[in-house]
Scaffold this motif. Structure first.
Motif, PDB file in Angstrom:
ATOM      1  N   SER A   7       0.842  -1.192   0.000  1.00 37.73           N
ATOM      2  CA  SER A   7       0.000   0.000   0.000  1.00 37.73           C
ATOM      3  C   SER A   7       0.878   1.243   0.000  1.00 37.73           C
ATOM      4  O   SER A   7       1.959   1.254   0.592  1.00 37.73           O
ATOM      5  CB  SER A   7      -0.919   0.008   1.219  1.00 37.73           C
ATOM      6  OG  SER A   7      -1.617   1.230   1.316  1.00 37.73           O
ATOM      7  N   GLN A   8       0.405   2.290  -0.661  1.00 37.63           N
ATOM      8  CA  GLN A   8       1.131   3.563  -0.688  1.00 37.63           C
ATOM      9  C   GLN A   8       0.562   4.556   0.320  1.00 37.63           C
ATOM     10  O   GLN A   8       0.982   5.708   0.359  1.00 37.63           O
ATOM     11  CB  GLN A   8       1.071   4.160  -2.101  1.00 37.63           C
ATOM     12  CG  GLN A   8       1.761   3.304  -3.149  1.00 37.63           C
ATOM     13  CD  GLN A   8       1.699   3.894  -4.538  1.00 37.63           C
ATOM     14  OE1 GLN A   8       0.922   4.818  -4.795  1.00 37.63           O
ATOM     15  NE2 GLN A   8       2.514   3.378  -5.445  1.00 37.63           N
ATOM     16  N   ASN A   9      -0.380   4.120   1.144  1.00 32.81           N
ATOM     17  CA  ASN A   9      -0.978   4.997   2.145  1.00 32.81           C
ATOM     18  C   ASN A   9      -0.243   4.857   3.475  1.00 32.81           C
ATOM     19  O   ASN A   9       0.937   4.517   3.508  1.00 32.81           O
ATOM     20  CB  ASN A   9      -2.468   4.678   2.283  1.00 32.81           C
ATOM     21  CG  ASN A   9      -3.216   4.946   0.991  1.00 32.81           C
ATOM     22  OD1 ASN A   9      -2.926   5.921   0.291  1.00 32.81           O
ATOM     23  ND2 ASN A   9      -4.169   4.099   0.660  1.00 32.81           N
ATOM     24  N   GLU A  10      -0.959   5.088   4.585  1.00 26.80           N
ATOM     25  CA  GLU A  10      -0.298   5.045   5.887  1.00 26.80           C
ATOM     26  C   GLU A  10       0.281   3.659   6.180  1.00 26.80           C
ATOM     27  O   GLU A  10       1.372   3.521   6.725  1.00 26.80           O
ATOM     28  CB  GLU A  10      -1.289   5.439   6.990  1.00 26.80           C
ATOM     29  CG  GLU A  10      -1.861   6.838   6.861  1.00 26.80           C
ATOM     30  CD  GLU A  10      -3.071   6.873   5.936  1.00 26.80           C
ATOM     31  OE1 GLU A  10      -3.555   5.787   5.556  1.00 26.80           O
ATOM     32  OE2 GLU A  10      -3.494   7.979   5.584  1.00 26.80           O
ATOM     33  N   ARG A  11      -0.465   2.640   5.803  1.00 25.54           N
ATOM     34  CA  ARG A  11      -0.003   1.265   6.016  1.00 25.54           C
ATOM     35  C   ARG A  11       0.976   0.852   4.925  1.00 25.54           C
ATOM     36  O   ARG A  11       0.841   1.262   3.774  1.00 25.54           O
ATOM     37  CB  ARG A  11      -1.184   0.288   5.984  1.00 25.54           C
ATOM     38  CG  ARG A  11      -2.242   0.520   7.064  1.00 25.54           C
ATOM     39  CD  ARG A  11      -3.438  -0.370   6.764  1.00 25.54           C
ATOM     40  NE  ARG A  11      -4.490  -0.234   7.760  1.00 25.54           N
ATOM     41  CZ  ARG A  11      -4.620  -1.069   8.791  1.00 25.54           C
ATOM     42  NH1 ARG A  11      -3.793  -2.071   8.949  1.00 25.54           N
ATOM     43  NH2 ARG A  11      -5.597  -0.894   9.657  1.00 25.54           N
ATOM     44  N   GLN A  12       1.933   0.026   5.280  1.00 29.07           N
ATOM     45  CA  GLN A  12       2.836  -0.507   4.266  1.00 29.07           C
ATOM     46  C   GLN A  12       2.158  -1.587   3.441  1.00 29.07           C
ATOM     47  O   GLN A  12       2.527  -1.825   2.287  1.00 29.07           O
ATOM     48  CB  GLN A  12       4.100  -1.058   4.924  1.00 29.07           C
ATOM     49  CG  GLN A  12       5.011   0.037   5.489  1.00 29.07           C
ATOM     50  CD  GLN A  12       6.342  -0.534   5.963  1.00 29.07           C
ATOM     51  OE1 GLN A  12       6.444  -1.713   6.304  1.00 29.07           O
ATOM     52  NE2 GLN A  12       7.364   0.307   5.977  1.00 29.07           N
ATOM     53  N   GLN A  13       1.172  -2.243   4.036  1.00 30.64           N
ATOM     54  CA  GLN A  13       0.415  -3.249   3.309  1.00 30.64           C
ATOM     55  C   GLN A  13      -1.003  -3.323   3.859  1.00 30.64           C
ATOM     56  O   GLN A  13      -1.268  -2.896   4.986  1.00 30.64           O
ATOM     57  CB  GLN A  13       1.087  -4.627   3.398  1.00 30.64           C
ATOM     58  CG  GLN A  13       1.165  -5.197   4.803  1.00 30.64           C
ATOM     59  CD  GLN A  13       1.868  -6.539   4.828  1.00 30.64           C
ATOM     60  OE1 GLN A  13       2.717  -6.826   3.997  1.00 30.64           O
ATOM     61  NE2 GLN A  13       1.501  -7.389   5.780  1.00 30.64           N
TER      62      GLN A  13
END
Length: 279
Positions: free
Chosen positions: A54-60
């Motif tokens: 993921s490119q958001n707060e979470r890495q995945q």
């Protein structure tokens, strides 16, 4: 739940191995839904999940994979009225299985205008010998799927969709538009949306119900059914079983496992046809 149980053999092939975004309606279609990508610990142990970067707060994000009947019924029981899945599979997340042409009518463009655009688009596809299937969106528009061979990127599928829709728009600019900004878009035209061809974008698959009055379904069509009087509201969770008994799965050709054209082959035919016309 009854509908999902009944049509699962037709619906599940279009959900299988595709990261699933839960759009939950815990208080029905009149109340706001919420989106849930992360499965977390809120799903039973038998529900399969897959970790995707993921490119958001979470890495995945741990997405649900709706690969079987038990998972399908669990998701429906969690308030997932419609199903929202990627256009690629988790094993090849950057490689779509098909090119999407999305016909989205403005507020003053009736479904008869969507049908007319789809007819023009079909003639264009026939000119280029491109295999495609169409379906109602389950809302006000229509989707056209072009199955493609494995190994292409979303950038490539995006470019082909843009090219085809621009060629279609040139044939009848008075009823179609490519204007992206909603405020500037003519309300009486059908917007030709190619931007859905992107990594992580979701689409309701064939046979997915939609959260609208009457419980309509995103329904595969025969091209011969594209007539001005066609009413997408006739395809609902109450009527679709009879249609499946009559026609079977009209959308089976886009499934992976069959031989499909490469984008190079498609583009080659387009170039030859355009060159011959210009000459």
């Amino acid at each position: 739940l009854d509908y999902s149980h009944d049509v699962a053999p037709f619906l599940l092939p279009y959900l299988r191995d595709r990261p699933y975004t839960m759009k939950r309606f815990p208080n029905g279609i009149e109340a706001p839904p919420f989106f849930q990508k992360e499965a977390g610990g809120r799903v039973p142990g038998y529900v399969r999940t897959v970790a995707m970067p993921s490119q958001n707060e979470r890495q995945q994000v741990n997405y649900v994979l709706c690969n079987d009947l038990a998972t399908l019924l669990t998701l429906v029981n969690l308030g997932c009225i419609d199903h929202n899945v990627w256009m690629s599979r988790y094993q090849t997340p950057l490689a779509p299985d098909f090119v999407l042409l999305d016909l989205d009518p403005g507020p003053r463009a009736g479904f008869d205008r969507v049908v007319k655009v789809a007819q023009i688009l079909r003639r264009l596809l026939d000119d280029f010998e491109i295999t495609a299937c169409c379906k109602t969106s389950g809302a006000t528009g229509m989707h056209v799927w072009i199955p493609i061979a494995p190994g292409h990127s979303f950038a490539q599928s995006h470019q082909l969709a843009a090219l085809l829709l621009r060629l279609a728009c040139a044939r009848a600019p008075e009823i179609m538009t490519e204007v992206w900004r909603v405020a500037a878009r003519p309300p009486d035209r059908v917007y030709l949306d190619f931007r859905q061809n992107a990594h992580g974008k979701t689409i309701p698959p064939p046979y997915s119900p939609r959260p609208r009055p009457g419980a309509p379904v995103s329904c595969p069509l025969r091209w011969e059914e594209l007539k001005p009087a066609l009413d997408p509201a006739q395809f609902t969770i109450r009527t679709l079983r009879r249609r499946l008994d009559r026609y079977g799965d009209l959308f089976a050709p886009p499934l992976p496992g069959r031989r499909h054209d490469t984008l190079a082959a498609i583009l080659g035919r387009i170039q030859r046809r355009v060159s011959a016309t210009a000459a």
